[in-house]
Design a protein around this motif. Structure first.
Motif, short mmCIF file in Angstrom:
data_model
loop_
_atom_site.label_atom_id
_atom_site.label_comp_id
_atom_site.label_asym_id
_atom_site.label_seq_id
_atom_site.Cartn_x
_atom_site.Cartn_y
_atom_site.Cartn_z
N SER A 184 40.89 72.78 21.85
CA SER A 184 40.99 73.90 22.32
C SER A 184 41.85 75.11 22.72
CB SER A 184 40.07 73.62 23.17
OG SER A 184 41.16 72.58 24.60
N VAL A 185 42.72 74.74 22.92
CA VAL A 185 43.97 74.97 23.13
C VAL A 185 45.01 75.40 21.50
CG1 VAL A 185 43.09 75.31 25.30
CG2 VAL A 185 44.37 73.39 24.79
N PHE A 229 56.04 81.22 18.24
CA PHE A 229 55.60 79.31 17.53
C PHE A 229 54.61 79.31 18.88
CE2 PHE A 229 59.02 79.43 14.40
CZ PHE A 229 58.38 79.09 13.70
N PHE A 230 53.58 78.52 18.25
CA PHE A 230 52.58 77.40 18.83
C PHE A 230 52.89 76.04 18.68
CE2 PHE A 230 51.54 81.72 20.84
CZ PHE A 230 51.22 81.63 22.50
N SER A 231 52.17 75.34 19.15
CA SER A 231 51.20 73.97 18.65
C SER A 231 50.24 73.76 18.77
CB SER A 231 52.39 73.16 19.48
OG SER A 231 53.60 72.97 19.49
N CYS A 232 49.61 72.80 18.30
CA CYS A 232 48.19 72.50 18.87
C CYS A 232 47.82 71.27 18.93
CB CYS A 232 47.25 73.57 18.07
SG CYS A 232 47.44 73.07 16.16
N ASN A 233 48.36 70.70 18.29
CA ASN A 233 48.25 68.81 18.15
C ASN A 233 47.82 68.41 19.43
OD1 ASN A 233 50.24 69.64 15.56
ND2 ASN A 233 49.15 68.08 15.22
N THR A 234 46.65 67.54 19.12
CA THR A 234 46.80 66.63 20.60
C THR A 234 47.14 65.29 20.06
OG1 THR A 234 44.63 66.36 18.94
CG2 THR A 234 44.61 68.48 20.68
N GLU A 235 46.97 64.80 21.29
CA GLU A 235 46.81 63.04 21.17
C GLU A 235 45.86 62.22 20.59
OE1 GLU A 235 48.04 62.81 25.04
OE2 GLU A 235 50.44 62.82 25.13
N ASN A 237 44.23 59.31 21.63
CA ASN A 237 43.75 58.75 22.12
C ASN A 237 42.95 59.71 23.88
OD1 ASN A 237 45.67 59.34 23.29
ND2 ASN A 237 46.19 57.61 24.78
N THR A 238 43.17 61.56 23.55
CA THR A 238 42.95 61.40 25.08
C THR A 238 42.59 63.29 24.52
OG1 THR A 238 45.51 63.57 25.17
CG2 THR A 238 44.75 60.92 26.66
N GLY A 239 42.72 63.43 23.34
CA GLY A 239 41.62 64.72 22.48
C GLY A 239 42.03 66.08 23.07
N LYS A 240 43.93 65.88 23.58
CA LYS A 240 44.64 66.91 24.91
C LYS A 240 46.11 66.98 24.46
CE LYS A 240 41.86 66.46 29.30
NZ LYS A 240 41.71 65.82 30.54
N HIS A 326 39.60 72.83 14.75
CA HIS A 326 40.37 71.59 13.90
C HIS A 326 41.20 71.35 13.76
CE1 HIS A 326 35.24 70.83 14.38
NE2 HIS A 326 35.85 69.23 14.64
N HIS A 327 42.20 70.51 14.06
CA HIS A 327 43.84 70.64 13.40
C HIS A 327 43.67 69.39 12.47
CE1 HIS A 327 45.48 67.30 16.38
NE2 HIS A 327 44.70 67.83 17.07
N ALA A 328 44.97 69.13 11.67
CA ALA A 328 44.94 68.40 11.32
C ALA A 328 45.59 67.11 11.76
CB ALA A 328 45.76 68.71 9.66
N GLN A 329 45.60 65.63 11.82
CA GLN A 329 45.74 64.81 12.26
C GLN A 329 46.86 64.30 12.22
OE1 GLN A 329 43.20 61.18 12.37
NE2 GLN A 329 45.25 59.73 13.62
N ASP A 330 47.39 64.29 10.43
CA ASP A 330 48.64 63.80 9.78
C ASP A 330 49.91 64.52 9.74
OD1 ASP A 330 47.42 61.04 10.13
OD2 ASP A 330 46.23 61.22 8.54
N VAL A 331 49.85 65.65 9.86
CA VAL A 331 51.11 66.09 9.81
C VAL A 331 51.14 67.19 11.13
CG1 VAL A 331 50.73 66.59 7.62
CG2 VAL A 331 49.73 68.51 8.80
N ILE A 332 52.28 67.41 12.02
CA ILE A 332 52.47 68.22 12.53
C ILE A 332 52.91 70.06 12.54
CG2 ILE A 332 54.83 68.63 14.46
CD1 ILE A 332 55.51 66.33 14.40
N LEU A 333 51.50 70.79 13.47
CA LEU A 333 51.79 71.68 12.30
C LEU A 333 52.67 72.56 13.67
CD1 LEU A 333 47.64 72.68 12.29
CD2 LEU A 333 49.48 72.04 10.71
N GLU A 334 53.37 73.69 12.85
CA GLU A 334 53.74 74.69 13.67
C GLU A 334 53.09 76.31 13.62
OE1 GLU A 334 58.37 72.91 14.08
OE2 GLU A 334 57.86 73.78 12.30
N VAL A 335 52.74 76.52 14.69
CA VAL A 335 51.58 77.98 14.29
C VAL A 335 52.23 78.94 14.88
CG1 VAL A 335 49.44 78.83 14.19
CG2 VAL A 335 49.48 76.44 14.26
N ILE A 336 52.79 79.70 14.12
CA ILE A 336 53.53 81.08 14.37
C ILE A 336 52.18 82.04 14.49
CG2 ILE A 336 55.56 83.55 13.72
CD1 ILE A 336 56.30 81.32 11.97
#
Length: 379
Positions: A184-185, A229-235, A237-240, A326-336
């Protein structure tokens, strides 16, 4: 035109690598050890009447190929059977062009109509400065060569990845992206001084800066695209968002819909790793019609914001048409994000976790040996 043939039976000292050529995918060019412009043992003889290439021109440069042509005096032109092309990564202006004699960078090609194409990812890398010089040669009946003097040395720089190469990277990234998780963020971690400066000197705004040289060496956005640069990956177990970050203890969070919505275009920028099991995908968010959008349209593959393997924005009909992300789980996204952003659109707070500096990707170099995220062009 492409160089049509290979001098398979070269026996001169300029051609010690005859056996290894069988394994090369390019049939037109033979790689040979670099030697001086004159023979040391006489098996390659000098013939003054062979014309020296003049006015060398390099054109149609890509990340792993170029075309080369030159002018020649007509005398003895019909005797030329081969061209020797000395290709060398540019070290510095004072480098001896024959300094590294153990590096196979002399190309031997049969004489063909010019211009001819030199192509090969095993000796050409993107965004790299090279020097090139040319000799003409005439193969003798005993297998030796008469050669001209070397031409002048010309400098050129190879190009970035094209969209063809980026689509190859995109397809590789899609394979390992994994399932999609809801978020969500978007968030950005920095030190306290960064946000203080944004408030005091930048009218409460974060401003775009030029992307560093992290990731693939041929990426067309490195050193050129301006963004934040922004991130959006979440944990899982928490979704945060995670509480740890390599970039600083203070975090700006902004609702996903502020940066990502139907008025935003999404582009694929890069796929890489840093000698670890983690893989990174760089995506670009550009408001439609913005300067960043214009830059990306010419250079990057566009993604459908509602249907791709990395980052999606869809309307939820069951929730009154509100946007879900939604974001992909198995890669780390770097969003510009390509535009300035007012801090008033989100919140800044200190995180409770650690600053894991070892995970920073600032100017990180891509692992050129990784089969998961490399393609068959220069890294």
């Amino acid at each position: 035109m492409e160089v049509p043939g290979l001098a398979h039976n070269i026996t001169s000292p300029l051609s010690p690598c005859e056996g290894m050529i069988k394994d090369l995918s390019l049939d037109a060019i033979q790689l040979c050890e670099r030697d001086g412009s004159k023979s040391q043992d006489g098996s390659i003889s000098e013939m003054e009447e062979l014309p020296v290439p003049q006015n060398i021109k390099i054109s149609n440069i890509t990340c792993d190929s170029f075309k080369i042509c030159w002018d020649m005096e007509p005398r003895s032109k019909e005797r030329i059977t081969h061209y020797f092309i000395d290709l060398n990564k540019k070290e510095n202006k004072n480098s001896n062009k024959f300094k590294h004699k153990d590096v196979p960078t002399k190309l031997v090609a049969k004489a063909v109509p010019l211009p001819m194409t030199v192509r090969g990812h095993w000796f050409l890398s993107p965004r790299t400065e090279y020097t090139v010089a040319v000799q003409t040669a005439s193969k003798q009946t005993d297998g030796d060569y008469a050669i001209s003097e070397w031409s002048e040395i010309i400098e050129f720089c190879t190009a970035d990845y094209s969209t063809v190469h980026l689509n190859q990277l995109l397809e590789k990234a899609e394979v390992i992206a994994g399932r999609m998780l809801r978020f969500s963020v978007f968030y950005r971690n920095q030190n306290k001084e960064y946000f203080d400066h944004a408030r005091d000197a930048q009218e409460n705004r974060m401003l775009p800066s030029v992307k560093d040289n992290s990731g693939s060496h041929g990426s067309p956005i490195s050193g050129k695209l301006e963004g934040i640069f922004f991130s959006c990956n979440t944990e899982f177990n928490t979704g945060k968002p995670p509480q740890d970050s390599p970039y600083g203890r203070h975090r700006f969070e902004v609702g996903a819909d502020v940066l990502f919505n139907p008025d935003t275009n999404l582009y694929f920028g890069d796929f890489y790793c840093m000698y670890t099991a983690y893989h990174y995908v760089i995506l670009v968010l550009a408001p439609k019609g913005s300067r960043g959008d214009d830059f990306c349209k010419q250079r990057l593959p566009a993604l459908d914001i509602t249907n791709n393997r990395f980052l999606t924005c869809k309307q939820d009909e069951d929730a009154g048409g509100s946007l879900v992300f939604h974001h992909a789980q198995d890669v780390i996204l770097e969003v510009i994000y390509t535009e300035p952003l007012d801090l008033a659109l989100g919140t800044v707070a200190e995180i409770s976790g650690h600053q894991l500096m070892s995970l920073s990707t600032v100017n990180a170099k891509k692992d050129p040996s990784c089969k998961t995220c490399n393609i068959s062009v220069g890294r």
